[in-house]
Design a protein around this motif. Structure first.
Motif, PDB file in Angstrom:
ATOM      1  N   THR A 115       0.821  -1.174  -0.018  1.00  0.00           N
ATOM      2  CA  THR A 115       0.108   0.057   0.208  1.00  0.00           C
ATOM      3  C   THR A 115       0.913   1.221  -0.030  1.00  0.00           C
ATOM      4  OG1 THR A 115      -0.144  -0.185   2.407  1.00  0.00           O
ATOM      5  CG2 THR A 115      -2.149  -1.133   1.046  1.00  0.00           C
ATOM      6  N   GLN A 116       2.114   1.088   0.734  1.00  0.00           N
ATOM      7  CA  GLN A 116       2.904   2.463   0.565  1.00  0.00           C
ATOM      8  C   GLN A 116       3.350   2.698  -0.880  1.00  0.00           C
ATOM      9  OE1 GLN A 116       6.278   2.323   3.430  1.00  0.00           O
ATOM     10  NE2 GLN A 116       5.240   2.988   4.987  1.00  0.00           N
ATOM     11  N   ALA A 117       3.706   1.491  -1.410  1.00  0.00           N
ATOM     12  CA  ALA A 117       4.277   1.696  -2.997  1.00  0.00           C
ATOM     13  C   ALA A 117       3.133   2.297  -3.592  1.00  0.00           C
ATOM     14  CB  ALA A 117       4.922   0.267  -3.449  1.00  0.00           C
ATOM     15  N   ILE A 118       1.876   1.598  -3.578  1.00  0.00           N
ATOM     16  CA  ILE A 118       0.656   2.246  -4.336  1.00  0.00           C
ATOM     17  C   ILE A 118       0.485   3.576  -3.968  1.00  0.00           C
ATOM     18  CG2 ILE A 118      -1.721   2.046  -4.558  1.00  0.00           C
ATOM     19  CD1 ILE A 118      -1.446  -0.913  -4.014  1.00  0.00           C
ATOM     20  N   ALA A 119       0.573   4.152  -2.746  1.00  0.00           N
ATOM     21  CA  ALA A 119       0.208   5.371  -2.290  1.00  0.00           C
ATOM     22  C   ALA A 119       1.265   6.361  -2.754  1.00  0.00           C
ATOM     23  CB  ALA A 119       0.105   5.678  -0.828  1.00  0.00           C
ATOM     24  N   ARG A 120       2.566   6.034  -3.082  1.00  0.00           N
ATOM     25  CA  ARG A 120       3.616   6.887  -3.508  1.00  0.00           C
ATOM     26  C   ARG A 120       3.388   6.996  -5.087  1.00  0.00           C
ATOM     27  NH1 ARG A 120       7.179   8.560   0.119  1.00  0.00           N
ATOM     28  NH2 ARG A 120       7.492   7.260   2.055  1.00  0.00           N
ATOM     29  N   GLU A 121       3.083   5.806  -5.729  1.00  0.00           N
ATOM     30  CA  GLU A 121       2.780   5.808  -7.203  1.00  0.00           C
ATOM     31  C   GLU A 121       1.602   6.900  -7.405  1.00  0.00           C
ATOM     32  OE1 GLU A 121       0.783   2.945 -10.507  1.00  0.00           O
ATOM     33  OE2 GLU A 121       1.825   2.074  -8.719  1.00  0.00           O
ATOM     34  N   VAL A 122       0.605   6.856  -6.705  1.00  0.00           N
ATOM     35  CA  VAL A 122      -0.463   7.565  -7.191  1.00  0.00           C
ATOM     36  C   VAL A 122      -0.421   9.027  -6.836  1.00  0.00           C
ATOM     37  CG1 VAL A 122      -2.170   5.644  -7.298  1.00  0.00           C
ATOM     38  CG2 VAL A 122      -1.917   7.138  -5.066  1.00  0.00           C
ATOM     39  N   LEU A 123       0.425   9.399  -5.560  1.00  0.00           N
ATOM     40  CA  LEU A 123       0.745  10.587  -5.493  1.00  0.00           C
ATOM     41  C   LEU A 123       1.546  11.312  -6.556  1.00  0.00           C
ATOM     42  CD1 LEU A 123       1.340  10.578  -1.639  1.00  0.00           C
ATOM     43  CD2 LEU A 123      -0.291  11.868  -2.684  1.00  0.00           C
ATOM     44  N   GLN A 124       2.608  10.468  -7.076  1.00  0.00           N
ATOM     45  CA  GLN A 124       3.253  10.946  -8.297  1.00  0.00           C
ATOM     46  C   GLN A 124       2.256  11.126  -9.405  1.00  0.00           C
ATOM     47  OE1 GLN A 124       6.443   8.529  -9.161  1.00  0.00           O
ATOM     48  NE2 GLN A 124       7.339   9.664 -10.889  1.00  0.00           N
ATOM     49  N   LEU A 125       1.262  10.269  -9.715  1.00  0.00           N
ATOM     50  CA  LEU A 125       0.577  10.665 -10.986  1.00  0.00           C
ATOM     51  C   LEU A 125      -0.292  12.041 -10.614  1.00  0.00           C
ATOM     52  CD1 LEU A 125      -1.386   7.219 -11.401  1.00  0.00           C
ATOM     53  CD2 LEU A 125      -0.015   8.381 -12.887  1.00  0.00           C
ATOM     54  N   VAL A 126      -0.532  12.391  -9.494  1.00  0.00           N
ATOM     55  CA  VAL A 126      -1.223  13.759  -9.317  1.00  0.00           C
ATOM     56  C   VAL A 126      -0.553  14.808  -8.799  1.00  0.00           C
ATOM     57  CG1 VAL A 126      -3.380  12.733  -8.564  1.00  0.00           C
ATOM     58  CG2 VAL A 126      -1.607  13.304  -6.751  1.00  0.00           C
ATOM     59  N   GLY A 127       0.908  14.800  -9.011  1.00  0.00           N
ATOM     60  CA  GLY A 127       1.883  15.568  -8.916  1.00  0.00           C
ATOM     61  C   GLY A 127       2.170  16.105  -7.291  1.00  0.00           C
ATOM     62  N   LEU A 128       2.017  14.997  -6.516  1.00  0.00           N
ATOM     63  CA  LEU A 128       2.064  15.498  -4.983  1.00  0.00           C
ATOM     64  C   LEU A 128       3.144  14.438  -4.337  1.00  0.00           C
ATOM     65  CD1 LEU A 128      -1.637  16.351  -4.235  1.00  0.00           C
ATOM     66  CD2 LEU A 128       0.366  18.046  -4.299  1.00  0.00           C
ATOM     67  N   SER A 129       4.079  13.813  -5.015  1.00  0.00           N
ATOM     68  CA  SER A 129       4.904  13.058  -4.369  1.00  0.00           C
ATOM     69  C   SER A 129       5.765  13.557  -2.824  1.00  0.00           C
ATOM     70  CB  SER A 129       6.118  12.602  -5.374  1.00  0.00           C
ATOM     71  OG  SER A 129       5.728  12.255  -6.562  1.00  0.00           O
ATOM     72  N   GLU A 130       5.877  14.945  -2.863  1.00  0.00           N
ATOM     73  CA  GLU A 130       6.633  15.230  -1.693  1.00  0.00           C
ATOM     74  C   GLU A 130       5.643  15.563  -0.374  1.00  0.00           C
ATOM     75  OE1 GLU A 130       4.745  18.830  -3.563  1.00  0.00           O
ATOM     76  OE2 GLU A 130       5.637  16.929  -4.174  1.00  0.00           O
ATOM     77  N   LYS A 131       4.248  15.300  -0.714  1.00  0.00           N
ATOM     78  CA  LYS A 131       3.396  15.271   0.508  1.00  0.00           C
ATOM     79  C   LYS A 131       2.978  14.189   1.237  1.00  0.00           C
ATOM     80  CE  LYS A 131       3.069  19.989  -0.871  1.00  0.00           C
ATOM     81  NZ  LYS A 131       3.464  21.044  -0.041  1.00  0.00           N
ATOM     82  N   PHE A 132       3.491  13.117   1.031  1.00  0.00           N
ATOM     83  CA  PHE A 132       3.430  11.790   1.673  1.00  0.00           C
ATOM     84  C   PHE A 132       3.150  12.055   3.137  1.00  0.00           C
ATOM     85  CE2 PHE A 132       4.000   7.683   3.416  1.00  0.00           C
ATOM     86  CZ  PHE A 132       3.369   6.673   2.336  1.00  0.00           C
ATOM     87  N   ASP A 133       4.035  12.695   3.698  1.00  0.00           N
ATOM     88  CA  ASP A 133       3.936  12.483   5.349  1.00  0.00           C
ATOM     89  C   ASP A 133       3.393  13.898   5.853  1.00  0.00           C
ATOM     90  OD1 ASP A 133       5.310  10.214   5.815  1.00  0.00           O
ATOM     91  OD2 ASP A 133       7.167  11.151   5.076  1.00  0.00           O
TER      92      ASP A 133
END
Length: 243
Positions: A115-133
């Motif tokens: 799920t962490q890998a999925i979350a990082r992938e979809v955040l990259q898709l919407v341009g928010l990779s740096e907002k995970f935490d």
């Protein structure tokens, strides 16, 4: 191949009939825009497609699922059909990553690492990779809406439904959300969106449906429908709502 089939759907709230025999078909990979004045039945139709409202009569099949009242059938349907609303509905006490990871872990029993890998992938898709935490209150409205889209994408849906997702945002934030939706469209996601963004519907939607008084008043390829409205109702709507 048809991904969504709506056939003669009727929906009433008490004595008020909101949908009056609506039928439409959406093919796989199409982007379908629902436009019309408030109260025309657009959002109700969208909610019926995800089982959030129960139809009085008619048939809906979406992403290979026949819409049924059975809770187990609805849960299966919702794993394949994502929906994003005007309000973001993010959990304020969870980080962005945790918000996105929640549903895959609970519904699909996916491991934490997956799920962490999925979350990082979809955040990259919407341009928010740096907002995970980050927490939701540390984000702008547009960023929160993009997280809400990422949360739906984390379930790997076959169809995405969008209900006026930009109506609470200012123009700059609206544009950043629409850019994400346009990218999803170009990637082949089947999408149905209720929107007042006429320029976006004309540019991105494969087809547009104009709803009026609970019925489909006009429908067709978006560019043709906007350029040559056949009815006075649509002509007036386009004239008054185009931005």
């Amino acid at each position: 191949m048809s991904e969504v089939v709506v056939e003669n759907v009727h929906k009433s709230f008490g004595a008020l009939e909101v949908l009056k025999g609506v039928s439409l078909t959406v093919e796989r990979g199409e982007v379908f825009a629902l436009i019309g004045r408030s109260g025309s039945g657009k959002s109700t139709l969208l909610r019926c497609m995800n089982g959030l409202e129960k139809v009085n009569s008619g048939r809906i099949e979406i992403a290979g699922h026949r819409l049924e009242a059975d809770p187990k059938a609805l849960r299966r349907l919702r794993t394949d059909v994502g929906i994003v609303f005007q309000s973001y509905n993010l959990f304020p006490h969870l980080t962005v990553g945790e918000n996105i990871m929640l549903a895959p872990r609970i519904v699909k029993d996916v491991t934490k690492a997956e799920t962490q890998a999925i979350a990082r992938e979809v955040l990259q898709l919407v341009g928010l990779s740096e907002k995970f935490d980050f927490y939701p209150d540390q984000l702008s409205g547009g960023q929160q809406q993009r997280v809400a889209i990422a949360r739906s994408l984390a379930m790997r849906p076959k169809v995405m439904l969008f209900d006026e997702v930009t109506s609470a945002l200012d123009p700059e934030l609206t544009e950043e959300v629409l850019m994400v939706m346009e990218q999803l469209a170009s990637d082949g996601m089947t999408m149905i969106l209720v929107t007042h963004e006429m320029g976006f519907a004309r540019r991105v939607a494969t087809k547009t449906v104009f709803m009026h008084k609970g019925t489909i008043w006009e429908e067709g390829p978006s560019k043709g429908l906007f350029a040559n409205p056949r009815t006075p109702e649509l002509r007036q709507f386009v004239k008054s709502d185009v931005k």
